[in-house]
Design a protein around this motif. Structure first.
Motif, PDB file in Angstrom:
ATOM      1  N   ALA A  24       1.851  -1.018 -10.976  1.00 29.73           N
ATOM      2  CA  ALA A  24       0.610  -1.357 -10.787  1.00 29.73           C
ATOM      3  C   ALA A  24      -0.323  -0.001 -10.110  1.00 29.73           C
ATOM      4  CB  ALA A  24       0.333  -2.401  -9.786  1.00 29.73           C
ATOM      5  N   LYS A  25       0.268   0.728  -9.336  1.00 32.28           N
ATOM      6  CA  LYS A  25      -0.575   1.941  -8.883  1.00 32.28           C
ATOM      7  C   LYS A  25      -0.858   3.002 -10.128  1.00 32.28           C
ATOM      8  CE  LYS A  25      -0.058   3.721  -4.816  1.00 32.28           C
ATOM      9  NZ  LYS A  25       0.511   4.478  -3.659  1.00 32.28           N
ATOM     10  N   ARG A  26       0.119   2.933 -10.715  1.00 31.04           N
ATOM     11  CA  ARG A  26       0.011   3.974 -11.898  1.00 31.04           C
ATOM     12  C   ARG A  26      -1.097   3.561 -12.750  1.00 31.04           C
ATOM     13  NH1 ARG A  26       1.022   4.567 -16.868  1.00 31.04           N
ATOM     14  NH2 ARG A  26       1.746   2.449 -17.342  1.00 31.04           N
ATOM     15  N   VAL A  44       6.267  -0.958   3.286  1.00 30.32           N
ATOM     16  CA  VAL A  44       4.856  -0.863   3.113  1.00 30.32           C
ATOM     17  C   VAL A  44       4.116   0.462   3.574  1.00 30.32           C
ATOM     18  CG1 VAL A  44       2.667  -1.997   3.800  1.00 30.32           C
ATOM     19  CG2 VAL A  44       4.734  -3.397   3.567  1.00 30.32           C
ATOM     20  N   VAL A  45       4.269   0.900   4.582  1.00 30.04           N
ATOM     21  CA  VAL A  45       3.808   2.447   4.918  1.00 30.04           C
ATOM     22  C   VAL A  45       4.209   3.488   3.721  1.00 30.04           C
ATOM     23  CG1 VAL A  45       4.233   4.384   6.348  1.00 30.04           C
ATOM     24  CG2 VAL A  45       3.813   2.279   7.547  1.00 30.04           C
ATOM     25  N   GLY A  46       5.462   3.137   3.081  1.00 27.33           N
ATOM     26  CA  GLY A  46       5.921   3.847   2.184  1.00 27.33           C
ATOM     27  C   GLY A  46       4.868   3.872   0.860  1.00 27.33           C
ATOM     28  N   PHE A  47       4.082   2.816   0.651  1.00 28.61           N
ATOM     29  CA  PHE A  47       3.102   2.942  -0.575  1.00 28.61           C
ATOM     30  C   PHE A  47       1.672   3.039  -0.124  1.00 28.61           C
ATOM     31  CE2 PHE A  47       6.489   0.096  -2.467  1.00 28.61           C
ATOM     32  CZ  PHE A  47       6.778   0.945  -3.356  1.00 28.61           C
ATOM     33  N   GLY A  48       1.491   3.456   1.342  1.00 25.98           N
ATOM     34  CA  GLY A  48       0.088   4.093   1.558  1.00 25.98           C
ATOM     35  C   GLY A  48      -0.235   5.140   1.165  1.00 25.98           C
ATOM     36  N   ASP A  49      -1.432   5.428   0.524  1.00 27.71           N
ATOM     37  CA  ASP A  49      -1.983   6.559   0.174  1.00 27.71           C
ATOM     38  C   ASP A  49      -2.378   7.356   1.130  1.00 27.71           C
ATOM     39  OD1 ASP A  49      -1.708   6.343  -2.972  1.00 27.71           O
ATOM     40  OD2 ASP A  49      -3.095   4.528  -2.590  1.00 27.71           O
ATOM     41  N   HIS A  50      -3.128   6.554   2.069  1.00 25.32           N
ATOM     42  CA  HIS A  50      -3.459   7.120   3.604  1.00 25.32           C
ATOM     43  C   HIS A  50      -2.747   6.284   4.495  1.00 25.32           C
ATOM     44  CE1 HIS A  50      -6.345   9.923   2.048  1.00 25.32           C
ATOM     45  NE2 HIS A  50      -6.444   8.987   0.997  1.00 25.32           N
ATOM     46  N   VAL A  51      -1.935   6.743   5.312  1.00 24.49           N
ATOM     47  CA  VAL A  51      -1.457   5.932   6.503  1.00 24.49           C
ATOM     48  C   VAL A  51      -2.178   6.585   7.909  1.00 24.49           C
ATOM     49  CG1 VAL A  51       0.475   5.623   7.947  1.00 24.49           C
ATOM     50  CG2 VAL A  51       0.807   5.869   5.478  1.00 24.49           C
ATOM     51  N   GLY A  52      -2.742   5.780   8.764  1.00 23.59           N
ATOM     52  CA  GLY A  52      -3.449   6.367   9.852  1.00 23.59           C
ATOM     53  C   GLY A  52      -3.871   5.099  10.978  1.00 23.59           C
ATOM     54  N   ASP A  53      -4.550   5.663  11.745  1.00 22.37           N
ATOM     55  CA  ASP A  53      -5.127   4.781  12.988  1.00 22.37           C
ATOM     56  C   ASP A  53      -6.323   3.910  12.486  1.00 22.37           C
ATOM     57  OD1 ASP A  53      -6.774   6.637  13.354  1.00 22.37           O
ATOM     58  OD2 ASP A  53      -6.165   7.145  15.326  1.00 22.37           O
ATOM     59  N   SER A  54      -6.819   3.157  13.424  1.00 30.17           N
ATOM     60  CA  SER A  54      -8.116   2.501  12.776  1.00 30.17           C
ATOM     61  C   SER A  54      -9.394   3.238  12.481  1.00 30.17           C
ATOM     62  CB  SER A  54      -8.382   1.196  13.640  1.00 30.17           C
ATOM     63  OG  SER A  54      -8.468   1.487  15.020  1.00 30.17           O
ATOM     64  N   TYR A  55      -9.300   4.246  13.421  1.00 29.68           N
ATOM     65  CA  TYR A  55     -10.457   5.517  13.258  1.00 29.68           C
ATOM     66  C   TYR A  55     -10.088   6.083  11.886  1.00 29.68           C
ATOM     67  CZ  TYR A  55     -13.744   8.987  13.908  1.00 29.68           C
ATOM     68  OH  TYR A  55     -14.592  10.051  13.562  1.00 29.68           O
ATOM     69  N   GLY A  56      -8.993   6.807  11.615  1.00 29.91           N
ATOM     70  CA  GLY A  56      -8.875   7.301  10.478  1.00 29.91           C
ATOM     71  C   GLY A  56      -9.094   6.582   9.101  1.00 29.91           C
ATOM     72  N   LEU A  57      -8.524   5.596   9.215  1.00 32.53           N
ATOM     73  CA  LEU A  57      -8.564   4.556   7.934  1.00 32.53           C
ATOM     74  C   LEU A  57     -10.039   4.350   7.677  1.00 32.53           C
ATOM     75  CD1 LEU A  57      -5.316   2.714   8.325  1.00 32.53           C
ATOM     76  CD2 LEU A  57      -5.629   4.734   7.010  1.00 32.53           C
ATOM     77  N   LEU A 325       1.927  -7.376  -1.217  1.00 30.80           N
ATOM     78  CA  LEU A 325       1.184  -6.023  -1.721  1.00 30.80           C
ATOM     79  C   LEU A 325       1.496  -6.061  -3.415  1.00 30.80           C
ATOM     80  CD1 LEU A 325       0.011  -3.393  -1.353  1.00 30.80           C
ATOM     81  CD2 LEU A 325       2.161  -2.359  -1.047  1.00 30.80           C
ATOM     82  N   ALA A 326       2.532  -6.638  -3.842  1.00 27.16           N
ATOM     83  CA  ALA A 326       2.701  -6.610  -5.346  1.00 27.16           C
ATOM     84  C   ALA A 326       1.827  -7.580  -5.725  1.00 27.16           C
ATOM     85  CB  ALA A 326       4.079  -7.002  -5.724  1.00 27.16           C
ATOM     86  N   TYR A 327       1.707  -8.747  -5.188  1.00 22.38           N
ATOM     87  CA  TYR A 327       0.834  -9.819  -5.625  1.00 22.38           C
ATOM     88  C   TYR A 327      -0.599  -9.504  -5.855  1.00 22.38           C
ATOM     89  CZ  TYR A 327      -1.640 -14.262  -5.669  1.00 22.38           C
ATOM     90  OH  TYR A 327      -2.417 -15.373  -5.933  1.00 22.38           O
ATOM     91  N   THR A 328      -0.976  -8.735  -4.649  1.00 26.14           N
ATOM     92  CA  THR A 328      -2.348  -8.308  -4.373  1.00 26.14           C
ATOM     93  C   THR A 328      -2.879  -7.510  -5.543  1.00 26.14           C
ATOM     94  OG1 THR A 328      -2.328  -8.677  -2.196  1.00 26.14           O
ATOM     95  CG2 THR A 328      -4.113  -7.268  -2.994  1.00 26.14           C
ATOM     96  N   LEU A 329      -1.878  -6.326  -5.986  1.00 24.65           N
ATOM     97  CA  LEU A 329      -2.061  -5.305  -6.928  1.00 24.65           C
ATOM     98  C   LEU A 329      -2.222  -5.957  -8.180  1.00 24.65           C
ATOM     99  CD1 LEU A 329       0.042  -2.313  -5.491  1.00 24.65           C
ATOM    100  CD2 LEU A 329      -2.420  -2.589  -5.521  1.00 24.65           C
ATOM    101  N   GLU A 330      -1.326  -6.850  -8.454  1.00 24.81           N
ATOM    102  CA  GLU A 330      -1.286  -7.234  -9.709  1.00 24.81           C
ATOM    103  C   GLU A 330      -2.327  -8.442 -10.060  1.00 24.81           C
ATOM    104  OE1 GLU A 330       3.523  -6.446 -10.924  1.00 24.81           O
ATOM    105  OE2 GLU A 330       2.972  -8.532 -10.351  1.00 24.81           O
ATOM    106  N   ASN A 331      -2.747  -9.052  -9.075  1.00 23.73           N
ATOM    107  CA  ASN A 331      -3.756 -10.245  -9.191  1.00 23.73           C
ATOM    108  C   ASN A 331      -4.969  -9.980  -8.702  1.00 23.73           C
ATOM    109  OD1 ASN A 331      -1.967 -12.381 -10.553  1.00 23.73           O
ATOM    110  ND2 ASN A 331      -0.696 -11.353  -8.756  1.00 23.73           N
ATOM    111  N   TYR A 332      -5.479  -8.808  -8.176  1.00 26.27           N
ATOM    112  CA  TYR A 332      -6.513  -8.511  -7.415  1.00 26.27           C
ATOM    113  C   TYR A 332      -7.790  -8.953  -8.181  1.00 26.27           C
ATOM    114  CZ  TYR A 332      -8.117  -4.297  -9.777  1.00 26.27           C
ATOM    115  OH  TYR A 332      -8.495  -3.585 -10.621  1.00 26.27           O
ATOM    116  N   ALA A 333      -7.948  -8.668  -9.382  1.00 24.35           N
ATOM    117  CA  ALA A 333      -9.357  -9.270 -10.114  1.00 24.35           C
ATOM    118  C   ALA A 333      -9.487 -10.750 -10.116  1.00 24.35           C
ATOM    119  CB  ALA A 333      -8.993  -9.020 -11.568  1.00 24.35           C
ATOM    120  N   ASP A 334      -8.415 -11.577  -9.665  1.00 26.32           N
ATOM    121  CA  ASP A 334      -8.696 -13.115  -9.422  1.00 26.32           C
ATOM    122  C   ASP A 334      -8.600 -13.580  -8.033  1.00 26.32           C
ATOM    123  OD1 ASP A 334      -8.640 -13.639 -12.033  1.00 26.32           O
ATOM    124  OD2 ASP A 334      -6.421 -13.421 -12.045  1.00 26.32           O
TER     125      ASP A 334
END
Ligand code: 13P
Ligand code: SF4
Length: 359
Positions: A24-26, A44-57, A325-334
């Protein structure tokens, strides 16, 4: 709110979910960004393009130009803030809609309005500035913006408090009493210059005289994960591990922060562990998934949880799974994105932008 993943997603094995997330990311390419807070599960962290604190994100959400879709692996107030900062170009999705923050829920709009009405008798907008911790609803961020205040996070709280006192005589800080108190002490306030507004009591349980003298009015909210840590825990690790460094989050009670070697945001803790020399022993006072990840990422250091076997988990951060995460990435349009409506969004944005300016 009731939320249940379709059975096919609930029952899919981890390996299959991982492959589907990668695919889905690809497919979505640079139009998608996954933001992951430091307290998320390791997988889940492993799939983060950015991992951070609430300020950084928040900063990333505000800055990413090409992105159309943000999937925010964190809790509701973080996704709401990302929506406010990234509107109108991006849509923000929270993979598990039940992921909230009990501390944010301790500041209800009606209760805060009641406190503010009372503070108006002490000068209101002319003398009192509201500073809202990031862990609040968008409605309270909007209230803060309307009254000339700003949002702070644990990484910029000292700068935010200075900003407030440079402008007005009193600061109304909510909802975390501990971050507020710790920051007040760091700023140089004396304990008797800070009072605690108890929203369960008439007029916050504070007398006319107490409110007149107070410089910092703190909301009686707390994080149940961080109030788990005690000075006894610090004393025990110092006894059992001579030379140990203790690093804690500033949502911990003041006596714990005072007894620690260092305190700061989740990103501060991550950097503290990364910068410690090989062979260091570090006890961490924050959410257990972050502590476990630090131990996992730094096998050359002895890193462990400060409170022994009490398991300080943030159940809300833990809600987000690979299945979500998988559900959101595959169905986010709905799916329904997190959307903050006007005028709340615009008013909250004013306070969030000031947060980014203060840094
Ligand atoms: P940070 O801003 O340090 O990431 O913390 C957020 C939080 O909710 C801590 O409990
Ligand atoms: Fe809220 Fe505490 Fe969880 Fe942070 S750790 S999200 S403050 S409940």
């Amino acid at each position: 709110m009731y939320f249940s993943l379709p059975q096919t997603y609930r029952e899919a094995p981890a390996e299959e979910l991982q492959e589907r997330i990668i695919e889905a990311k690809r497919k979505l390419g640079h139009k998608l960004v996954i933001l992951a807070h430091h307290y998320q599960r390791l997988e889940v962290v492993g799939f983060g393009d950015h991992v951070g604190d609430s300020y950084g994100l928040s900063k990333v959400a505000a800055e990413m130009a090409d992105v159309e879709t943000i999937v925010f692996c964190g809790v509701h107030f973080m996704a709401e803030s990302a929506d406010i900062l990234s509107h109108p170009n991006k849509r923000v999705y929270l993979p598990n809609p039940l992921a909230g923050c009990p501390m944010a829920d301790m500041a209800e709009m009606a209760d805060v309005m009641e406190a503010w009405q009372r503070l108006e008798e002490f000068g209101g907008d002319k003398k009192v500035v509201p500073i809202s911790y990031m862990n609040t609803s968008a409605g309270l961020k909007a209230f803060t913006g309307r009254h000339g205040g700003l949002i702070c996070t644990s990484s910029n709280a000292p700068a935010a408090l200075k900003w407030g006192f440079d402008r007005r005589e009193k600061v109304f800080f909510f909802p975390d009493q501990h971050l507020g108190y710790n920051t007040g002490i760091r700023y140089g306030l004396k304990p008797d210059e800070m009072v605690l507004w108890d929203f369960s009591r008439e007029e916050g349980g504070l007398t006319e005289d107490q409110l007149a003298k107070a410089k910092l009015i703190l909301w009686k909210g707390h994080c149940h994960v961080h109030t788990n840590f005690t000075v006894e825990h610090v004393a025990e690790v110092r006894r059992d591990y001579p030379g140990v460094k203790v690093v804690v989050h500033p949502e911990c009670p003041h006596e714990v922060v005072d007894a620690a070697d260092a305190d700061g945001s989740t990103s501060f803790i991550v950097e503290y562990c990364a910068n410690a020399p090989t062979g260091s022993t570090i006890a961490i006072g924050t959410e257990i998934n972050l502590t476990n990840r630090m131990a996992h990422e730094h096998p050359d250091k002895k890193i462990f949880e400060l409170s022994g076997d009490t398991c300080p988990v943030c159940a809300n951060m833990y809600r987000t799974t690979l299945n979500d995460l998988a559900y959101t990435l595959e169905n986010y349009a709905d799916l329904k994105p997190i959307e903050v409506a006007e005028p709340t969004r615009g008013e909250a944005l004013v306070a969030l932008e000031k947060m980014l300016e203060v840094g």
